[in-house]
Write a protein that holds these residues in place. Structure first.
Motif, mmCIF file in Angstrom:
data_model
loop_
_atom_site.group_PDB
_atom_site.id
_atom_site.type_symbol
_atom_site.label_atom_id
_atom_site.label_comp_id
_atom_site.label_asym_id
_atom_site.label_seq_id
_atom_site.Cartn_x
_atom_site.Cartn_y
_atom_site.Cartn_z
ATOM 1 N N THR A 120 107.309 43.676 -38.849
ATOM 2 C CA THR A 120 106.281 44.046 -37.871
ATOM 3 C C THR A 120 104.967 44.362 -38.557
ATOM 4 O O THR A 120 103.888 44.027 -38.048
ATOM 5 C CB THR A 120 106.758 45.239 -37.033
ATOM 6 O OG1 THR A 120 108.008 44.919 -36.418
ATOM 7 C CG2 THR A 120 105.753 45.584 -35.949
ATOM 8 N N TYR B 288 112.102 57.452 -38.692
ATOM 9 C CA TYR B 288 112.130 56.430 -37.649
ATOM 10 C C TYR B 288 112.122 55.017 -38.233
ATOM 11 O O TYR B 288 112.639 54.079 -37.627
ATOM 12 C CB TYR B 288 110.932 56.628 -36.721
ATOM 13 C CG TYR B 288 110.997 55.843 -35.435
ATOM 14 C CD1 TYR B 288 112.011 56.078 -34.506
ATOM 15 C CD2 TYR B 288 110.036 54.891 -35.131
ATOM 16 C CE1 TYR B 288 112.071 55.373 -33.321
ATOM 17 C CE2 TYR B 288 110.085 54.189 -33.944
ATOM 18 C CZ TYR B 288 111.094 54.427 -33.041
ATOM 19 O OH TYR B 288 111.158 53.720 -31.865
ATOM 20 N N VAL B 289 111.550 54.839 -39.434
ATOM 21 C CA VAL B 289 111.415 53.492 -40.008
ATOM 22 C C VAL B 289 112.243 53.300 -41.271
ATOM 23 O O VAL B 289 112.208 52.228 -41.874
ATOM 24 C CB VAL B 289 109.935 53.150 -40.295
ATOM 25 C CG1 VAL B 289 109.127 53.215 -39.007
ATOM 26 C CG2 VAL B 289 109.335 54.080 -41.352
ATOM 27 N N ALA C 149 104.452 48.665 -32.332
ATOM 28 C CA ALA C 149 103.790 48.876 -33.621
ATOM 29 C C ALA C 149 103.233 50.291 -33.728
ATOM 30 O O ALA C 149 103.258 50.899 -34.806
ATOM 31 C CB ALA C 149 102.684 47.845 -33.820
ATOM 32 N N LEU D 268 111.996 51.117 -46.293
ATOM 33 C CA LEU D 268 111.446 50.613 -45.040
ATOM 34 C C LEU D 268 112.414 49.618 -44.415
ATOM 35 O O LEU D 268 112.856 48.668 -45.055
ATOM 36 C CB LEU D 268 110.097 49.937 -45.301
ATOM 37 C CG LEU D 268 109.312 49.502 -44.064
ATOM 38 C CD1 LEU D 268 108.909 50.717 -43.225
ATOM 39 C CD2 LEU D 268 108.068 48.711 -44.476
ATOM 40 N N GLN D 269 112.740 49.850 -43.156
ATOM 41 C CA GLN D 269 113.679 48.981 -42.438
ATOM 42 C C GLN D 269 113.104 47.568 -42.339
ATOM 43 O O GLN D 269 111.890 47.384 -42.241
ATOM 44 C CB GLN D 269 113.938 49.580 -41.047
ATOM 45 C CG GLN D 269 115.120 48.997 -40.319
ATOM 46 C CD GLN D 269 114.722 47.836 -39.425
ATOM 47 O OE1 GLN D 269 113.559 47.622 -39.144
ATOM 48 N NE2 GLN D 269 115.724 47.092 -38.995
ATOM 49 N N ILE E 147 101.680 51.473 -43.204
ATOM 50 C CA ILE E 147 102.713 52.227 -42.502
ATOM 51 C C ILE E 147 103.165 53.366 -43.407
ATOM 52 O O ILE E 147 103.352 53.181 -44.623
ATOM 53 C CB ILE E 147 103.900 51.322 -42.098
ATOM 54 C CG1 ILE E 147 104.922 52.098 -41.265
ATOM 55 C CG2 ILE E 147 104.560 50.677 -43.312
ATOM 56 C CD1 ILE E 147 105.999 51.224 -40.644
ATOM 57 N N THR F 73 112.610 42.397 -35.392
ATOM 58 C CA THR F 73 113.426 43.617 -35.449
ATOM 59 C C THR F 73 114.733 43.420 -34.694
ATOM 60 O O THR F 73 115.809 43.837 -35.152
ATOM 61 C CB THR F 73 112.650 44.806 -34.874
ATOM 62 O OG1 THR F 73 111.431 44.968 -35.609
ATOM 63 C CG2 THR F 73 113.463 46.086 -34.959
ATOM 64 N N LEU G 131 106.003 52.709 -34.545
ATOM 65 C CA LEU G 131 106.366 52.649 -35.958
ATOM 66 C C LEU G 131 105.336 53.342 -36.847
ATOM 67 O O LEU G 131 105.626 53.626 -38.014
ATOM 68 C CB LEU G 131 106.524 51.196 -36.407
ATOM 69 C CG LEU G 131 107.617 50.361 -35.746
ATOM 70 C CD1 LEU G 131 107.653 48.959 -36.353
ATOM 71 C CD2 LEU G 131 108.981 51.025 -35.863
ATOM 72 N N ALA H 207 110.810 46.719 -39.444
ATOM 73 C CA ALA H 207 109.526 47.408 -39.564
ATOM 74 C C ALA H 207 108.626 46.690 -40.564
ATOM 75 O O ALA H 207 107.414 46.573 -40.353
ATOM 76 C CB ALA H 207 109.746 48.858 -39.984
#
Length: 232
Positions: free
Chosen positions: A157, A142-143, A120, A150-151, A137, A13, A123, A154
């Motif tokens: 991760t 936030y992500v 984690a 999805l970033q 996820i 990240t 996230l 993330a």
């Protein structure tokens, strides 16, 4: 991670955020799509700060390739990462990037960052079936990235968490991800976004894995493919 060191997903990240800003500076006024990220760690990072310093390997008309050296406060090398981006011509709906490119240093995760739980967990990643390397996820602000997907960090991760869970089941001991290479194939948007792992090879102390990450829905579209190495 369990050994008290920074986990691979956190470092991925860091690399993703750092390289994204650097690549956008190179690509302006155009935008970017991440193609791949690779991370290779030579030792655990468990104290002080992680320092990332990047360099440009290629800045062409269609692609940008960056390399990042990871080190501790003393400057001792701890790992290396590379990222590749496709340059997307600017359109009317292209997001505007507000980063101050003149800043000599950027710090992540400092006081007031709001990161009050393990990364984690913050996230929202959860292990559903460790023996299958299945982790999930949900999508939240936030992500999500600027494209409402999805970033990249993330996603990496999620791969890291799935690999560690699968590797621990496989080897019967706590493990960490030491090598991670992820290819970004499509924008992950339909939650829960979930992983599945399989074994490529193993010895007594480590294992190489292949991890697929898919969206939910009827098509279960394949969004990210990764190879990882986990060990104790």
């Amino acid at each position: 991670e369990e050994r008290g060191a920074v986990r691979a997903g956190v470092l991925a990240t860091l690399v993703d955020v750092y390289c994204g800003g650097l690549a956008l500076e190179i690509a302006e006024p155009n935008w970017l799509a991440t193609l791949d990220l690779s991370l290779h760690l030579c030792r655990p990072l468990s104290r002080g700060h992680v320092v990332a310093r990047g360099s440009v390997l290629r800045a062409g008309r269609q692609t940008i390739v960056l390399e990042v050296a990871l080190a501790d406060d003393a400057g001792t090398e701890a790992g290396m990462a590379t990222m590749t981006y496709a340059i997307l011509p600017r359109r009317a709906d292209t997001p505007v990037h507000a980063r101050d490119f003149s800043a000599p240093r950027t710090e992540l995760g400092g006081p007031g960052s709001g990161l009050a739980a393990p990364f984690a967990d913050s996230l929202g990643i959860r292990v559903v079936d460790a023996a299958a390397g299945r982790a999930e996820i949900e999508m939240s602000d936030y992500v999500r990235n600027s494209l409402s997907a999805l970033q990249g960090g993330a996603a990496a991760t999620l791969v890291d968490v799935a690999s560690v869970a699968f590797g621990r089941e496989l080897l019967g001991t706590p493990v960490a991800t030491t090598d991670l290479e992820i290819h970004y194939l499509a924008l992950g948007k339909l939650a829960p976004i979930h992983s599945r792992a399989r074994l490529l090879r193993r010895d007594d102390r480590s294992a190489s894995l292949r991890v697929e990450v898919r969206e939910s829905g009827a098509d279960a579209r394949l969004c990210y493919v990764a190879t990882t190495r986990v060990g104790g």
